[in-house]
Design an enzyme around this catalytic site. Structure first.
Site, PDB file in Angstrom:
ATOM      1  N   GLU A  22       0.833  -1.205   0.000  1.00 42.75           N
ATOM      2  CA  GLU A  22       0.000   0.000   0.000  1.00 42.75           C
ATOM      3  C   GLU A  22       0.866   1.253   0.000  1.00 42.75           C
ATOM      4  O   GLU A  22       1.826   1.363   0.760  1.00 42.75           O
ATOM      5  CB  GLU A  22      -0.900   0.002   1.231  1.00 42.75           C
ATOM      6  CG  GLU A  22      -1.804   1.230   1.332  1.00 42.75           C
ATOM      7  CD  GLU A  22      -2.733   1.149   2.528  1.00 42.75           C
ATOM      8  OE1 GLU A  22      -3.625   0.278   2.495  1.00 42.75           O
ATOM      9  OE2 GLU A  22      -2.542   1.923   3.489  1.00 42.75           O
ATOM     10  N   TRP A  54      -6.709   6.977  -1.010  1.00 43.80           N
ATOM     11  CA  TRP A  54      -7.561   8.086  -1.482  1.00 43.80           C
ATOM     12  C   TRP A  54      -7.821   8.974  -0.279  1.00 43.80           C
ATOM     13  O   TRP A  54      -8.343   8.518   0.729  1.00 43.80           O
ATOM     14  CB  TRP A  54      -8.862   7.491  -2.016  1.00 43.80           C
ATOM     15  CG  TRP A  54      -9.821   8.428  -2.674  1.00 43.80           C
ATOM     16  CD1 TRP A  54     -10.813   9.140  -2.065  1.00 43.80           C
ATOM     17  CD2 TRP A  54      -9.926   8.702  -4.065  1.00 43.80           C
ATOM     18  NE1 TRP A  54     -11.521   9.848  -2.992  1.00 43.80           N
ATOM     19  CE2 TRP A  54     -10.997   9.596  -4.242  1.00 43.80           C
ATOM     20  CE3 TRP A  54      -9.217   8.274  -5.202  1.00 43.80           C
ATOM     21  CZ2 TRP A  54     -11.379  10.081  -5.494  1.00 43.80           C
ATOM     22  CZ3 TRP A  54      -9.591   8.764  -6.433  1.00 43.80           C
ATOM     23  CH2 TRP A  54     -10.659   9.650  -6.578  1.00 43.80           C
ATOM     24  N   ASP A 114     -14.615   9.346   5.575  1.00 42.37           N
ATOM     25  CA  ASP A 114     -15.079  10.133   6.716  1.00 42.37           C
ATOM     26  C   ASP A 114     -16.593  10.073   6.840  1.00 42.37           C
ATOM     27  O   ASP A 114     -17.307  10.185   5.846  1.00 42.37           O
ATOM     28  CB  ASP A 114     -14.672  11.594   6.562  1.00 42.37           C
ATOM     29  CG  ASP A 114     -13.262  11.836   7.032  1.00 42.37           C
ATOM     30  OD1 ASP A 114     -12.708  10.948   7.684  1.00 42.37           O
ATOM     31  OD2 ASP A 114     -12.719  12.905   6.728  1.00 42.37           O
ATOM     32  N   GLN A 187      -8.023  -3.347   8.154  1.00 43.30           N
ATOM     33  CA  GLN A 187      -7.219  -2.282   8.718  1.00 43.30           C
ATOM     34  C   GLN A 187      -6.063  -2.915   9.466  1.00 43.30           C
ATOM     35  O   GLN A 187      -6.114  -4.076   9.895  1.00 43.30           O
ATOM     36  CB  GLN A 187      -8.083  -1.434   9.670  1.00 43.30           C
ATOM     37  CG  GLN A 187      -7.390  -0.252  10.298  1.00 43.30           C
ATOM     38  CD  GLN A 187      -6.901   0.758   9.294  1.00 43.30           C
ATOM     39  OE1 GLN A 187      -5.822   0.574   8.722  1.00 43.30           O
ATOM     40  NE2 GLN A 187      -7.661   1.830   9.087  1.00 43.30           N
TER      41      GLN A 187
END
Length: 613
Positions: A22, A54, A114, A187
């Site tokens: 990543e 992003w 978000d 994550q």
């Protein structure tokens, strides 16, 4: 379009698990160009794919698309593009998907990003996309996007914005998979026992698609603290206690991070039904190379399609997949000023250490320290994980309801007095180094000059010093004093005049507004090394450099923080008007005094003899 990652996973065959890497788009053009070279080198290790993040609300969309397209097309590396769906203007999702198709990108990591802030009736979001499942479902329902493979995110340690328990989060995950996701990327986490337990619950819930766990080799103590805090990562007591013991020795922290990542990956891939791992690089190279090499996984990509049993039969018993073994935080292990340490804390990612005038690539991963590494570094920027913002609702509540400049000054003063743990610019509590200059920071703040970066002058402290030390033991470190703050334009003009009249060549400054007005006395191409170290067996390491490109990149980010904070209040509220007004009205100023042998030199200039403050 290129081969989809979902298909590559299905046809992957090897005696070892696969890995993906990543990256995030650097904030400067030279950092961007140098990252492409780094990606090309890391591609030689044989990743199954790379992924490109992003930014929150699509704030890095152009660079994300460009980087993903170049990795896919010019470097022929299968690329996954992250895509967030909340806080995006209507139509931007289609634009991003079409742009990805044009670049040959066939794989998307669909993220919510978000959460909407405040009341949704005044937040400019596309009403079609509220949750990650909405984005997955939308892509699947559009014939023109049928060629995309879709990954979704999972959170073994829980999502930072979640309002439900673990079972509820797994149900949300199932909804994303049922909407059409092909595989799951988690994550980052460090609690392997917790992950293994979570993975069993996910499978028991009927989720059968591949799970690719996210692993981040620890690069520095400070970057570890920052990223895990943003992600809400649970840190095992053993890991935290072992890191605390070595936090002042950067090389030991880096070595520990490599060894921990290796041990985690071995357990994950042998004790769970896991086909591969996703490595969060922070745009750094050496630790990732070491992890892959020491696992024995470094060889070219597979070339023979075949069925991977781990993927086609997730109900089968797990079997081993391989038998191979505050302001500016100037130091990698601490946040310095931090009188508002966003400047530093944000970037405690490693940056170029600096070898000679060229700051060659070999030094970029060596004992970095602070936001201002070299702007040419591929790691220059703020890799907020998976489209998240540094400002959250719980934090905004702690900062109160500011309606005047005095309220803002009061917040910063409470932080300096340790009555607040964070500010919008400092995601960590005040650090000991700030105490060396705290009376000066207080004086600036009381005059409504809001400091967001600073450090004291240091003349040859031992590198093992617990407050200002960094790098390997047996060396000496140095710092020039500098301070950064937000002020009105009239103050900028006063500062500029006094430096011109009385600076005597000892002081450099940069000043810029949100509207891209810019002033400086630094010649074009000029660069100020404000932190450097001398260590046994090494050339001088310049780990913190302030120059135009890095300052302007930070200015853009710092100004955006005011807007992020403002968005938590209704449009016509006094709080929102104040914060938006500050963003458009105030300038960010950085002042460096070159006499590092006099710890009071900068403060004498500011406060004495026709004081500015």
């Amino acid at each position: 379009m290129a081969m989809r990652l979902a298909d590559r996973i299905k046809t992957y065959i090897s005696d070892r698990p696969f890995f993906t890497l990543e990256f995030f788009p650097p904030r400067t053009d030279q950092g961007f160009e140098n990252l492409l070279l780094r990606i090309a080198r890391l591609a030689s290790l044989g990743p199954l794919a790379v992924s490109i993040t992003w930014g929150a609300g699509g704030n890095t969309s152009d660079r994300s698309l460009e980087l993903a397209g170049l990795a896919q097309h010019d470097y022929d590396i299968p690329t996954v593009m992250h895509l967030t769906c909340t806080n995006m203007e209507k139509g931007s999702i289609d634009e991003a998907l079409n742009a990805a198709k044009e670049r040959g990108i066939s794989s998307i990591l669909a993220l919510r990003g978000d959460p909407p802030r405040g009341d949704e009736d005044w937040i400019p979001t596309d009403p079609r996309f509220v949750h990650g499942a909405d984005l997955v479902r939308y892509i699947r329902e559009q014939p023109e996007y049928s060629d995309f493979s879709i990954a979704v995110a999972a959170y073994p340690d829980g999502h930072t914005e979640s309002t439900t328990d673990e079972d509820g989060e797994i149900e949300y995950l199932k909804q994303k998979v049922d909407a059409g996701a092909d595989y799951i990327i988690t994550q980052l986490f460090y609690d392997v026992d917790g992950f293994l337990r979570w993975e069993k619950k996910v499978r028991a819930a009927g989720i059968t698609v591949p799970i690719i766990p996210g692993v981040m080799p620890i690069q520095t103590y400070s970057s570890f603290l920052r990223v895990t805090k943003l992600c809400g990562t649970k840190i095992p007591v053993k890991v935290m206690s072992e890191l605390v013991e070595i936090r002042h020795d950067d090389q030991k922290v880096k070595d520990y991070g490599v060894n921990l990542a290796i041990s985690m990956i071995k357990r994950i891939t042998t004790e769970a039904n896991i086909p591969g791992v996703h490595l969060c690089t922070l745009n750094l190279e050496k630790s990732v190379q070491r992890v892959i090499s020491e696992l024995g996984w470094s060889f070219p990509n597979y070339s023979k399609p075949a069925t991977n049993k781990l993927i086609t039969d997730v109900s089968a018993p797990s079997t081993p997949t391989t038998n191979r073994p505050s302001d500016l935080v100037i130091s990698p292990h601490k946040a310095t000023d931090s009188a508002t340490s966003k400047l530093a804390v944000v970037a405690k990612q490693e940056t170029e250490g600096g070898k000679g005038e060229l700051n060659n690539a070999a030094s970029w991963d060596d004992f970095p320290n602070g936001r201002f590494g070299d702007y040419k570094s591929p790691a220059f920027g703020d890799p907020n994980p998976w489209g998240t913002s540094n400002v959250s609702r719980p934090q905004a509540v702690q900062w109160g309801h500011p309606k005047t400049d005095a309220d803002i000054s009061g917040m910063f003063l409470r932080y300096l007095h340790s009555k607040l743990a964070t500010t919008p610019f400092s995601p960590e509590p005040l650090f000991p180094e700030s105490l060396m200059i705290i009376q000066h920071l207080e004086r600036l703040t009381k005059k409504n000059w809001w400091t967001v970066g600073s450090q004291p002058a240091i003349d040859g402290a031992q590198s093992a010093d617990e407050v200002v030390g960094w790098g390997p033991k047996g060396g000496y470190v140095y710092q020039k004093c500098f301070v950064e703050f937000f002020v009105e334009q009239a103050d900028v003009e006063r500062i500029e005049k006094k430096i011109q009249d009385k600076g005597l060549g000892w002081i450099d400054y940069f000043a810029a507004s949100a509207e891209d007005e810019f002033r400086t006395n630094v010649p074009d191409g000029g660069r100020n090394a404000v932190t450097w170290g001398v260590f046994p067996g090494q050339e001088v390491a310049q780990s913190t450099i302030i120059e135009k490109e890095s300052f302007l990149a930070w200015k853009d980010e710092a100004c955006s923080i005011w807007a992020d904070w403002a968005s938590f209040y209704p449009p016509e509220s006094a709080e929102r008007k104040l914060l938006e007004g500050i963003r458009t009205r105030r300038w960010l100023v950085s002042i460096v005094h070159h006499d590092y042998k006099d710890p009071d030199a900068l403060w004498k200039f500011l406060f004495e003899d026709e004081a500015l403050v």
